[in-house]
Design a protein around this motif. Sequence first.
Motif, PDB file in Angstrom:
ATOM      1  N   LEU A 111     -24.134  45.807  40.653  1.00 22.23           N
ATOM      2  CA  LEU A 111     -23.453  45.982  41.936  1.00 22.23           C
ATOM      3  C   LEU A 111     -22.058  45.391  41.928  1.00 22.23           C
ATOM      4  CD1 LEU A 111     -26.343  45.098  44.420  1.00 22.23           C
ATOM      5  CD2 LEU A 111     -25.621  47.365  43.626  1.00 22.23           C
ATOM      6  N   SER A 112     -21.883  44.275  41.207  1.00 22.41           N
ATOM      7  CA  SER A 112     -20.571  43.633  41.174  1.00 22.41           C
ATOM      8  C   SER A 112     -20.467  42.720  39.962  1.00 22.41           C
ATOM      9  CB  SER A 112     -20.315  42.822  42.454  1.00 22.41           C
ATOM     10  OG  SER A 112     -21.220  41.735  42.551  1.00 22.41           O
ATOM     11  N   ARG A 113     -19.227  42.477  39.568  1.00 27.57           N
ATOM     12  CA  ARG A 113     -18.924  41.558  38.463  1.00 27.57           C
ATOM     13  C   ARG A 113     -17.658  40.802  38.844  1.00 27.57           C
ATOM     14  NH1 ARG A 113     -17.697  43.268  32.140  1.00 27.57           N
ATOM     15  NH2 ARG A 113     -17.003  41.186  31.458  1.00 27.57           N
ATOM     16  N   THR A 114     -17.754  39.476  38.882  1.00 27.69           N
ATOM     17  CA  THR A 114     -16.643  38.662  39.365  1.00 27.69           C
ATOM     18  C   THR A 114     -16.415  37.472  38.446  1.00 27.69           C
ATOM     19  OG1 THR A 114     -17.295  39.213  41.642  1.00 27.69           O
ATOM     20  CG2 THR A 114     -15.707  37.414  41.354  1.00 27.69           C
ATOM     21  N   TRP A 125     -24.093  40.630  40.143  1.00 27.84           N
ATOM     22  CA  TRP A 125     -25.191  40.954  41.049  1.00 27.84           C
ATOM     23  C   TRP A 125     -25.775  42.284  40.594  1.00 27.84           C
ATOM     24  CZ3 TRP A 125     -27.626  38.168  44.750  1.00 27.84           C
ATOM     25  CH2 TRP A 125     -27.004  37.004  45.193  1.00 27.84           C
ATOM     26  N   GLN A 160     -28.753  37.532  41.322  1.00 31.56           N
ATOM     27  CA  GLN A 160     -27.480  37.033  40.810  1.00 31.56           C
ATOM     28  C   GLN A 160     -27.664  36.398  39.431  1.00 31.56           C
ATOM     29  OE1 GLN A 160     -26.123  33.368  42.543  1.00 31.56           O
ATOM     30  NE2 GLN A 160     -23.965  33.955  42.467  1.00 31.56           N
ATOM     31  N   ASN A 177     -20.214  46.604  33.778  1.00 27.14           N
ATOM     32  CA  ASN A 177     -19.302  46.786  34.908  1.00 27.14           C
ATOM     33  C   ASN A 177     -20.039  47.439  36.077  1.00 27.14           C
ATOM     34  OD1 ASN A 177     -16.989  45.746  33.478  1.00 27.14           O
ATOM     35  ND2 ASN A 177     -16.954  47.677  32.334  1.00 27.14           N
ATOM     36  N   LYS A 178     -19.389  47.516  37.217  1.00 23.84           N
ATOM     37  CA  LYS A 178     -19.996  48.059  38.428  1.00 23.84           C
ATOM     38  C   LYS A 178     -20.585  49.447  38.160  1.00 23.84           C
ATOM     39  CE  LYS A 178     -19.026  48.705  43.370  1.00 23.84           C
ATOM     40  NZ  LYS A 178     -19.641  50.023  43.520  1.00 23.84           N
TER      41      LYS A 178
END
Length: 203
Positions: A111-114, A125, A160, A177-178
């Motif tokens: 869902l996301s990469r930060t 996530w 997470q 990646n997303k």
Amino acid sequence: MFTGIIETTGKILRVSPIDSGIEFEVVTDFNHPDLKIGDSVAISGACMTVTNLKEKGNIFEFYTSFKSLELTNLSRLKEGSLVNLERAMAVGQRFGGHMVQGHVDGLGKVLSRTVIEENKVEEFWIEPPPELTKYFVKKGSVTVDGVSLTVVDVKDGSFQLVLIPETIHKTNANQWNKDVLVNLEVDVLAKYIENFLELRFSK
């Protein structure tokens, strides 16, 4: 049986569809190559069997059936794709990860990469299939593309992860990646406990 500690990565050299599935050829660089035809290798977390060897064991082939392709992200592999590799456990080796069977339970979507700290750690996530959400708990174990990881948090049907640069560098996690789909294997101990409780309280 595997530990989820990735030994190295491999690059797909050839993808050959056949009547019953797909044959793949992989090139890698095991420090001490000892593969034999018939050995088990976790390919991004999916247990596969070596069907042919070349170049003293650092080029090998494996076959994937349509059922395995349906359950994993191996169907998305193409020439040049990077996969995580782990040979089956040897007697007496250190157990650095957790108990991994190499049986993928489903596909998760990133869902996301930060980046949390510049050049240090990254947060991911991932959303598992709804039927698997019950197996994720804080501080629990999960295998993602064959990598043994600790669940940091669980929220709104997703979990997470926090990865250090060493993990990202040594695995294919740099490609998470997303919207990328990753292979998930939940903790087998959780499944055993679930089965025990169902049998105990269904009487």
